[in-house]
Design an enzyme around this catalytic site. Structure first.
Site, short mmCIF file in Angstrom:
data_model
loop_
_atom_site.label_atom_id
_atom_site.label_comp_id
_atom_site.label_asym_id
_atom_site.label_seq_id
_atom_site.Cartn_x
_atom_site.Cartn_y
_atom_site.Cartn_z
N ARG A 257 0.85 -1.18 0.00
CA ARG A 257 0.00 0.00 0.00
C ARG A 257 0.89 1.24 0.00
O ARG A 257 1.90 1.30 0.71
CB ARG A 257 -0.93 0.03 1.22
CG ARG A 257 -2.04 -1.01 1.20
CD ARG A 257 -3.09 -0.66 0.17
NE ARG A 257 -4.27 -1.52 0.26
CZ ARG A 257 -4.46 -2.61 -0.46
NH1 ARG A 257 -3.54 -2.99 -1.35
NH2 ARG A 257 -5.57 -3.33 -0.32
N GLU A 286 -3.31 7.37 -5.23
CA GLU A 286 -3.75 6.72 -6.46
C GLU A 286 -5.12 7.24 -6.90
O GLU A 286 -5.98 7.48 -6.06
CB GLU A 286 -3.84 5.20 -6.25
CG GLU A 286 -2.51 4.53 -6.03
CD GLU A 286 -2.64 3.00 -5.93
OE1 GLU A 286 -3.64 2.46 -6.46
OE2 GLU A 286 -1.77 2.39 -5.33
N HIS A 304 -0.41 -0.38 -10.26
CA HIS A 304 -1.11 -1.23 -9.31
C HIS A 304 -1.60 -2.52 -9.97
O HIS A 304 -2.80 -2.82 -10.01
CB HIS A 304 -2.29 -0.48 -8.68
CG HIS A 304 -2.70 -1.05 -7.35
ND1 HIS A 304 -3.24 -0.31 -6.34
CD2 HIS A 304 -2.65 -2.34 -6.87
CE1 HIS A 304 -3.52 -1.07 -5.29
NE2 HIS A 304 -3.17 -2.32 -5.60
#
Length: 342
Positions: A257, A286, A304
């Site tokens: 993360r 993000e 991602h």
């Protein structure tokens, strides 16, 4: 995860032949969506846009089960405003740090996830970054595409081998262990930091040694890779001070993360050459990526995609379906997130 039977809300009450109303917040694999349409009164996200807060609130007001993903921040306020019929959050993905678990449980909502599905996929991508950053693969690929490559030379595009280097793994759950297993095959010296030490037999199998002091692991490692969940305890875990402990020749890999790392401090260190490079699949804000990261040659940036395989996404969808069916039939879902998940 410790079982806690008392946390199980009562089974849903429904008329014979009724189907649960299910809202899916993102587009899933075609086979998964087709099966959901057969089994449920399902509302699908045809154009795969990320739900706004208002869209989430509307969905939660009018469904029995919501299928959220990591892009859906389900905070206490949203959950408190959910309709009384919403009794299941069947999360697509293992991580549930985007859901206020305490608020959901207080409202009698069950949470499920899809654990173990993306372990190998994420470990593979982590290993790809561990290889690509020291060997400058992204730089080399861009050089060839630019047309500026003038051929092989003994001093051209030199990088670092990873065999014999120390890999520091922060977080030794399923994914951390899978990375350790892969790294051993590349001849790396694997050390790890975790809340709890693994059994000695598992350490021996993985070829990994425990380091109880995170600062020491950060200072000693040639490559550091992060595999801990996002939580209040891990937010900013790799901060400016710890980044300052890293070797000038060290690399940081993050497929967990973005918030685990102080992104601004990392960029400062990369720009100043205080560390050698980084491989990132996740970011603090993000889908926005800091422009300073985009300008750095010593960073590999991915969108991602750690879990982005056809196989994994299909199996995760099938797990979501199973969790909804078990719950609607009045049984404990196989992947219920119980007390003490974090």
């Amino acid at each position: 995860m410790p079982a806690n039977a008392s946390s199980q809300p009562s089974a849903p009450q429904h008329a014979p032949g009724a189907r649960p109303r299910v809202v899916v917040t993102r587009k899933l694999a075609p086979s998964v969506e087709a099966r959901m349409a057969e089994l449920f009164d399902v509302v699908l996200n045809e154009n795969d846009h990320a739900f706004s807060r208002d869209e989430l609130a509307a969905a939660m007001a009018d469904c029995d089960a919501l299928v959220p993903t990591v892009t859906d921040a389900l905070d206490a306020q949203l959950i408190a405003g959910a309709g009384d019929r919403l009794k299941l959050l069947a999360n697509f993905g293992a991580g549930v740090d985007h859901i206020d678990l305490k608020a959901a449980r207080a409202k009698g909502i069950i949470i499920t996830n899809t654990p173990g599905v993306f372990t190998d996929d994420t470990a593979d991508m982590t290993m790809a970054l561990i290889l690509s950053v020291p060997r400058r693969l992204a730089e080399g690929e861009k050089l060839v595409r630019s047309g500026e490559w003038d051929g092989w030379s003994p001093s051209g595009m030199l990088g670092h081998r990873i065999g014999g280097k120390q890999l520091g793994i922060v977080g030794m759950g399923r994914i951390g262990q899978a990375v350790a297993h892969r790294a051993r095959g590349f001849g790396m010296d694997v050390r790890y930091h975790n809340r709890r030490r693994l059994p000695e037999s598992l350490e021996q199998m993985l070829g990994a040694s425990f380091e109880p002091d995170l600062d020491a692991l950060v200072a000693q490692s040639d490559i550091i890779t992060l595999h801990c969940p996002r939580s209040p305890e891990t937010r900013g875990l790799i901060d400016a001070r710890r980044i300052g402990l890293m070797k000038p020749s060290a690399y940081l890999i993050n497929t967990a993360r973005g918030e685990i790392v102080d992104e601004a401090a990392l960029i400062d260190a990369l720009e100043a050459g205080r560390i050698a490079g980084a491989g990132l699949d996740v970011y603090t804000h993000e889908p926005q990526v800091d422009p300073r990261l985009l300008a750095l040659k010593n960073v590999v940036l991915l969108p991602h995609v750690g879990s982005a395989t056809f196989e994994g996404r299909r199996v995760a969808g099938e797990k979501v379906i199973a969790n909804i069916r078990f719950w609607f039939d009045g049984h404990r879902p196989p992947d219920q997130v119980l007390e003490g998940w974090m």
